[in-house]
Scaffold this motif. Structure first.
Motif, short mmCIF file in Angstrom:
data_model
loop_
_atom_site.label_atom_id
_atom_site.label_comp_id
_atom_site.label_asym_id
_atom_site.label_seq_id
_atom_site.Cartn_x
_atom_site.Cartn_y
_atom_site.Cartn_z
N PRO A 17 28.61 86.21 102.38
CA PRO A 17 27.50 85.27 102.64
C PRO A 17 26.67 85.60 103.88
CG PRO A 17 29.46 84.06 101.98
CD PRO A 17 29.89 85.49 102.21
N TYR A 18 27.27 86.35 104.81
CA TYR A 18 26.53 86.72 106.02
C TYR A 18 25.92 88.12 105.92
CZ TYR A 18 27.83 82.83 109.10
OH TYR A 18 27.94 81.61 109.69
N SER A 21 21.17 89.34 104.60
CA SER A 21 20.30 88.49 105.44
C SER A 21 19.15 87.89 104.66
CB SER A 21 19.75 89.32 106.61
OG SER A 21 19.00 90.43 106.13
N VAL A 24 20.27 83.35 102.19
CA VAL A 24 21.00 82.49 103.12
C VAL A 24 21.49 81.24 102.40
CG1 VAL A 24 20.90 81.16 105.25
CG2 VAL A 24 19.64 83.33 105.07
N THR A 26 23.60 78.21 103.39
CA THR A 26 24.18 77.56 104.57
C THR A 26 25.59 77.06 104.32
OG1 THR A 26 21.97 76.87 105.26
CG2 THR A 26 23.83 75.75 106.29
N GLU A 28 27.88 78.18 102.15
CA GLU A 28 28.82 79.30 102.09
C GLU A 28 29.06 79.90 103.46
OE1 GLU A 28 27.43 82.12 99.25
OE2 GLU A 28 27.96 80.89 97.51
N ARG A 29 28.01 80.01 104.25
CA ARG A 29 28.18 80.58 105.59
C ARG A 29 29.04 79.67 106.47
NH1 ARG A 29 22.81 83.76 107.80
NH2 ARG A 29 22.82 85.40 106.21
N GLU A 30 28.84 78.38 106.34
CA GLU A 30 29.65 77.45 107.13
C GLU A 30 31.12 77.56 106.75
OE1 GLU A 30 30.90 74.32 109.69
OE2 GLU A 30 29.29 75.81 109.70
N VAL A 32 32.63 80.27 105.67
CA VAL A 32 33.11 81.51 106.28
C VAL A 32 33.40 81.29 107.76
CG1 VAL A 32 32.50 83.88 106.92
CG2 VAL A 32 31.96 83.02 104.63
N SER A 33 32.48 80.62 108.46
CA SER A 33 32.65 80.39 109.89
C SER A 33 33.89 79.54 110.17
CB SER A 33 31.41 79.69 110.45
OG SER A 33 30.28 80.55 110.37
N ALA A 157 28.80 84.62 112.91
CA ALA A 157 29.62 83.71 112.12
C ALA A 157 30.60 82.94 113.00
CB ALA A 157 30.37 84.48 111.05
N THR A 160 28.78 80.43 115.20
CA THR A 160 28.30 79.30 114.40
C THR A 160 29.36 78.21 114.36
OG1 THR A 160 26.89 80.67 113.01
CG2 THR A 160 27.58 78.57 112.09
#
Length: 377
Positions: A17-18, A21, A24, A26, A28-30, A32-33, A157, A160
């Protein structure tokens, strides 16, 4: 004696997800973080799934090139020996790499971030020495660029999540990013041969192991398919390691268990850390006293790990480092969280800051023993 437990495994986290680029997501990235934050707090190690970002054939080719180089005649390998540069960049013979006075039984080639106005008489300020094996430099330089990108992605990541957990504001994130935006990266290519029966480095009779050493923000390790080579000590209350595999008791009676970090197709092993060796029972082992531990003022804890010899194998660790001039100190956000958690309890220790380049020169100065001493002793 040490043992490993097959019932536990390091978490597997996909960075996909990261990586892209342009797309995006959000949510999925959250996710991962959050997973990265949890892995750093609980383990200090995790698998990073890069299968959607890097062709597996690429890593297989890197292993092939490493094998081809280490199979060359000794005289050919010595043409890029440390002594021809700053005694940090280049090839090391068996037992030239030293960890706290002990000879490591592996060969290696070390590469560092290229510097302006190189001068091999200055610590760490020489030039990288590349093998003449066809395609070696080209393919490894492509790998370096991908690992640099991955290191910055992991920083984004990770921070975040820290922005939520530590209440880090935008200005604090930019200040942190400014400490890593010109990473003084390091890459090692390591070949481990079978240990001889009379080896007296990190061994106990026929039960032989070596120390792993990492000083970095993120260590990104690609290894060949050799199993049970990398082992991580997982702290678990109520668990006591039992005698198995003939490995020494290296955890000082601490509750927990050793788990294997075996290679998984499409993944690399990631850990956070600057290693600080500890001597217990006349043995040397590795405990990560980490850059992240300083930044988070102890939230991300140290992790014990080791490399056990299982025959010939190859490992390619890439160390995503802070900038050479970065001043590593506890983040204001971390100290705020500490203050909120204390509530009358004993105040948290505030970690002492360190300039990364100064630390690295001290570390590298004692890493090699081409003449029985470190280059900068």
């Amino acid at each position: 004696m040490g043992s490993t437990d097959r019932g536990f495994q390091l978490p597997i986290i996909s960075i996909a997800p990261y990586w892209d680029s342009q797309s995006v997501n959000t949510t999925e990235r959250e996710a991962v973080s959050k997973a990265l934050h949890s892995a750093c707090v609980e383990y200090g190690f995790f698998y990073l799934d890069i299968s959607g970002c890097i062709d597996p054939a690429e890593t297989e080719e890197l292993t092939r090139l490493a094998r081809e180089f280490f199979a060359l005649p000794q005289a050919e390998k010595d043409k890029i020996a440390l002594k021809h540069q700053d005694s940090a960049r280049g090839y090391q013979r068996l037992k030239e790499n030293v960890t706290n006075g002990k000879a490591d039984n592996h060969e290696g080639i070390d590469f560092y971030k290229p510097v302006e106005n190189p001068d091999k008489s200055r610590p760490l300020w020489g030039e990288n020495q590349w093998p003449t094996v066809p395609d070696f430099q080209t393919k490894y330089e492509k790998w370096i660029e991908k690992m640099k990108k991955l290191g910055m992605i992991l920083m984004e990541a990770q921070v975040t999540r820290m922005a939520y957990g530590l209440r880090m504001d935008t200005e604090e994130w930019h200040q942190l990013r400014a400490q890593v935006d010109d990473s003084f990266w390091v890459m090692r290519i390591i070949g481990y041969p079978p240990l001889p029966d009379d080896h007296d480095g990190f061994s106990c009779g026929a039960h032989k192991y070596t120390q792993a050493t990492d000083e970095t923000i993120f260590s990104l390790l690609y290894a060949d398919a050799t199993r049970s080579a990398l082992q991580v000590f997982l702290r678990k209350r109520g668990h006591v390691s039992k005698a198995a595999d003939g490995l020494p008791d290296e955890h000082g009676g601490e509750e927990g268990l050793w788990i294997n970090a075996d290679p998984i197709p499409g993944c690399i092993v990631c850990n956070i850390g600057e290693s600080e060796s500890i001597r217990r029972s006349k043995r040397l082992l590795t405990h990560n006293r980490i850059v992240w531990e300083i930044w988070t003022n102890g939230l991300y804890k140290s992790t014990l790990h080791r490399v056990v010899h299982r025959g010939t194998n190859y490992r390619i660790p890439f160390f995503f480092e802070p900038n050479f001039t970065a001043n590593i100190a506890p983040l204001p956000a971390a100290k705020r969280v500490n203050a909120m958690a204390e509530k009358g309890d004993t105040p948290h220790e505030v970690y002492k800051p360190v300039v990364y380049g100064d630390f690295l020169m001290r570390k590298v100065g004692n890493n090699f023993a081409t003449d029985g001493r470190g280059k900068y002793d």
